[in-house]
Design a protein around this motif. Sequence first.
Motif, PDB file in Angstrom:
ATOM      1  N   GLY A 131     -54.145   0.872  25.491  1.00 53.01           N
ATOM      2  CA  GLY A 131     -53.099   0.457  24.557  1.00 53.01           C
ATOM      3  C   GLY A 131     -53.489   0.721  23.116  1.00 53.01           C
ATOM      4  N   ARG A 132     -54.732   0.381  22.761  1.00 47.95           N
ATOM      5  CA  ARG A 132     -55.214   0.638  21.398  1.00 47.95           C
ATOM      6  C   ARG A 132     -55.217   2.125  21.080  1.00 47.95           C
ATOM      7  N   SER A 133     -55.663   2.943  22.036  1.00 49.82           N
ATOM      8  CA  SER A 133     -55.694   4.391  21.824  1.00 49.82           C
ATOM      9  C   SER A 133     -54.295   4.957  21.640  1.00 49.82           C
ATOM     10  N   MET A 134     -53.353   4.506  22.451  1.00 49.69           N
ATOM     11  CA  MET A 134     -51.988   5.014  22.336  1.00 49.69           C
ATOM     12  C   MET A 134     -51.401   4.652  20.973  1.00 49.69           C
ATOM     13  N   ARG A 135     -51.629   3.408  20.518  1.00 43.36           N
ATOM     14  CA  ARG A 135     -51.135   3.013  19.192  1.00 43.36           C
ATOM     15  C   ARG A 135     -51.807   3.825  18.094  1.00 43.36           C
ATOM     16  N   GLN A 136     -53.119   4.020  18.214  1.00 38.77           N
ATOM     17  CA  GLN A 136     -53.881   4.762  17.216  1.00 38.77           C
ATOM     18  C   GLN A 136     -53.419   6.222  17.152  1.00 38.77           C
ATOM     19  N   LEU A 137     -53.220   6.861  18.292  1.00 41.96           N
ATOM     20  CA  LEU A 137     -52.804   8.254  18.314  1.00 41.96           C
ATOM     21  C   LEU A 137     -51.366   8.413  17.843  1.00 41.96           C
ATOM     22  N   ASN A 138     -50.500   7.448  18.158  1.00 42.37           N
ATOM     23  CA  ASN A 138     -49.127   7.512  17.658  1.00 42.37           C
ATOM     24  C   ASN A 138     -49.070   7.297  16.158  1.00 42.37           C
ATOM     25  N   ALA A 139     -49.946   6.439  15.611  1.00 47.41           N
ATOM     26  CA  ALA A 139     -49.995   6.226  14.171  1.00 47.41           C
ATOM     27  C   ALA A 139     -50.486   7.489  13.479  1.00 47.41           C
ATOM     28  N   ASP A 140     -51.448   8.181  14.074  1.00 44.68           N
ATOM     29  CA  ASP A 140     -51.949   9.443  13.509  1.00 44.68           C
ATOM     30  C   ASP A 140     -50.857  10.503  13.496  1.00 44.68           C
ATOM     31  N   ARG A 141     -50.038  10.525  14.530  1.00 41.99           N
ATOM     32  CA  ARG A 141     -48.958  11.510  14.601  1.00 41.99           C
ATOM     33  C   ARG A 141     -47.935  11.256  13.507  1.00 41.99           C
ATOM     34  N   GLY A 142     -47.637   9.991  13.207  1.00 43.27           N
ATOM     35  CA  GLY A 142     -46.675   9.656  12.167  1.00 43.27           C
ATOM     36  C   GLY A 142     -47.183   9.993  10.782  1.00 43.27           C
ATOM     37  N   ALA A 143     -48.511   9.997  10.591  1.00 41.24           N
ATOM     38  CA  ALA A 143     -49.100  10.260   9.285  1.00 41.24           C
ATOM     39  C   ALA A 143     -49.089  11.753   8.948  1.00 41.24           C
TER      40      ALA A 143
END
Length: 123
Positions: free
Chosen positions: A110-122
């Motif tokens: 869950g943490r990885s998915m949130r982290q990778l999705n946040a990176d994609r938005g940036a």
Amino acid sequence: MPADQRLRRKSDFDAVFREGEGVASGPLAMRARKRTGQTMKQPCRFGFAVSSRLGGAVQRNRIRRRLRDSARQLNAEGDCEGLDVVVIARHGAAKADFKQLKGTLRGLVGRSMRQLNADRGAS
């Protein structure tokens, strides 16, 4: 675990270690990266790294079996999609029970998915 949900080639492991984001908690650490050329609705592919420092073959295989079953359940429940993941067992993994490993793995994914999705938005 079905073959399409496993990392099998060294090049797949190398890509995750080279390009992936790392997270850790308790008895597990994990590196994950978004799979390229695939839709996010594909189940995650998992690979496992269990060092010989964690014990003999029996203990290492027990850890690997528990992690494989936890990963299979995550994919079956749809809690992990579109990632290549390498799960790294740490010292506490040999003493952890199945429920603890499964909960830790679920939290790390869950943490990885949130982290990778946040990176994609940036970007």
